[in-house]
Design a protein around this motif. Structure first.
Motif, mmCIF file in Angstrom:
data_model
loop_
_atom_site.group_PDB
_atom_site.id
_atom_site.type_symbol
_atom_site.label_atom_id
_atom_site.label_comp_id
_atom_site.label_asym_id
_atom_site.label_seq_id
_atom_site.Cartn_x
_atom_site.Cartn_y
_atom_site.Cartn_z
ATOM 1 N N ALA A 214 95.968 89.338 11.898
ATOM 2 C CA ALA A 214 95.555 88.734 13.346
ATOM 3 C C ALA A 214 96.217 89.079 14.405
ATOM 4 O O ALA A 214 97.547 88.883 14.116
ATOM 5 C CB ALA A 214 95.499 87.100 13.108
ATOM 6 N N PHE A 215 95.582 89.374 15.334
ATOM 7 C CA PHE A 215 96.531 89.696 16.658
ATOM 8 C C PHE A 215 96.239 88.963 17.926
ATOM 9 O O PHE A 215 97.192 88.490 18.632
ATOM 10 C CB PHE A 215 96.072 91.135 16.997
ATOM 11 N N GLY A 216 94.970 88.742 18.067
ATOM 12 C CA GLY A 216 94.596 87.957 19.538
ATOM 13 C C GLY A 216 95.445 86.658 19.507
ATOM 14 O O GLY A 216 96.021 86.412 20.802
ATOM 15 N N THR A 217 95.365 85.613 18.456
ATOM 16 C CA THR A 217 96.101 84.432 18.518
ATOM 17 C C THR A 217 97.489 84.789 18.683
ATOM 18 O O THR A 217 98.346 83.856 19.550
ATOM 19 C CB THR A 217 95.804 83.890 17.263
ATOM 20 N N ALA A 218 98.148 85.721 17.826
ATOM 21 C CA ALA A 218 99.456 85.589 18.027
ATOM 22 C C ALA A 218 99.998 86.230 19.313
ATOM 23 O O ALA A 218 100.958 85.841 19.829
ATOM 24 C CB ALA A 218 99.973 86.876 16.727
ATOM 25 N N PHE A 219 99.007 87.372 19.874
ATOM 26 C CA PHE A 219 99.544 87.648 21.134
ATOM 27 C C PHE A 219 99.582 86.730 22.218
ATOM 28 O O PHE A 219 100.078 86.672 23.073
ATOM 29 C CB PHE A 219 98.374 88.824 21.452
ATOM 30 N N THR A 220 98.641 85.680 22.094
ATOM 31 C CA THR A 220 98.633 84.712 23.021
ATOM 32 C C THR A 220 99.738 83.616 22.831
ATOM 33 O O THR A 220 100.280 83.128 23.829
ATOM 34 C CB THR A 220 97.228 83.752 22.921
ATOM 35 N N LEU A 221 100.260 83.293 21.669
ATOM 36 C CA LEU A 221 101.282 82.240 21.227
ATOM 37 C C LEU A 221 102.336 82.719 20.971
ATOM 38 O O LEU A 221 103.497 82.139 21.156
ATOM 39 C CB LEU A 221 100.706 81.492 20.207
ATOM 40 N N ALA A 222 102.489 83.679 20.351
ATOM 41 C CA ALA A 222 103.928 84.223 19.475
ATOM 42 C C ALA A 222 104.898 84.879 20.787
ATOM 43 O O ALA A 222 105.120 85.888 20.528
ATOM 44 C CB ALA A 222 103.780 85.192 18.591
ATOM 45 N N ASN A 223 105.506 83.889 21.573
ATOM 46 C CA ASN A 223 106.492 84.289 22.439
ATOM 47 C C ASN A 223 108.033 84.149 22.190
ATOM 48 O O ASN A 223 108.774 84.444 22.846
ATOM 49 C CB ASN A 223 105.994 83.587 23.767
#
Length: 272
Positions: A214-223
């Motif tokens: 999964a990329f989209g969710t991680a890209f939004t949240l995994a800071n």
């Protein structure tokens, strides 16, 4: 002869499409994964995933997160699937439709929903501040926030998968177990769950594969922490380390493929 020619004509477009849009990109990706930054052939793109602390931490985070999401999705999805399969009420089709809704959402949208709920200015932290005077549960950008986001769209997917298996389950097996004196608890854990175990394993592999890639969710949240899809994206777009990014993509794909292959082998041996 004519049948073979006709069959070949029908198969040819599909074969070309498969070769151009799957085999060729995979071969090129595999080739790039052995390409050194300065040119030439190297295995270091793969070895660095283990030896480089930054890459290894990202890989470890991805595996641990995916395992936790898989276990939670199986638990939550299993309970929902049992409830829906064994219950009959007027609003059941509506509930199934609502349950299916998160599956269709893009990962970025799911990420924004978590931010709206649990971000620094989110609904729940502001509500907690109004109630307690402290802004609690601002967890959108933490591991817990990413975990909740993954559960939001993977849990329903798992529930729907298990629901189909439970609907087709032969209840006569349960009736036979009760006839010989088995309790509800014994029937569930000795008859129902073992019989449905292939479906649970299949749903678990699907959940793990989805969470790992999964990329989209991680890209939004995994800071605040690193996972392998984000590191792969950064290596490709920001650092232009195409070889390392390609190696990470191959590793992710290989993990999911080996899980699926192991499951098929187990099922083949079980059916012998």
């Amino acid at each position: 002869m004519k049948k073979k020619v006709l069959s070949a004509l029908f198969i040819f477009p599909s074969a070309v499409f498969f070769a151009v849009f799957f085999i060729l990109p995979l071969v090129l990706l595999g080739g790039k994964s052995f390409q050194a930054q300065e040119g030439g052939f190297t295995f270091s793109n793969y070895t660095e995933i283990i030896t480089n602390p930054y890459y290894f931490r990202a890989l470890s985070n991805s595996i641990v997160l995916s395992l936790l999401v898989t276990l939670a999705s199986l638990l939550i999805g299993g309970v929902l699937a049992f409830f829906l399969a064994r219950s009959h009420f007027r609003l059941k089709p509506l509930l199934i439709s609502i349950l299916s809704f998160p599956v269709s959402l893009p990962g970025v949208v799911v990420g924004f929903m978590i931010i709206i709920l649990f971000g620094n200015t989110g609904i729940i932290p502001n509500l907690m501040k109004a109630l307690t005077g402290e802004k609690l549960l601002a967890i959108a950008y933490t591991k817990v926030g990413v975990f909740l986001a993954y559960i939001y769209f993977i849990g329903p997917r798992t529930a729907i998968t298990l629901y189909g298996a439970l609907v087709d389950f032969d209840t006569k097996l349960e009736e036979a177990a009760r006839t010989i004196g088995a309790t509800e608890h014994q029937t569930l854990f000795r008859i129902v769950i073992p019989t449905l175990m292939p479906s649970f394993v299949s749903a678990g592999i699907l959940a793990f594969s989805t969470a790992t890639s999964a990329f989209g969710t991680a890209f939004t949240l995994a800071n605040q922490f690193d996972i392998i899809p984000i590191v792969m994206y950064n290596e490709y777009t920001m650092s232009f380390r195409i070889g390392k990014a390609s190696a990470m993509a191959i590793v992710i794909g290989l993990m999911c493929f080996l899980l699926s292959l192991a499951y098929r082998r187990i099922m083949e041996r079980r059916n012998l």
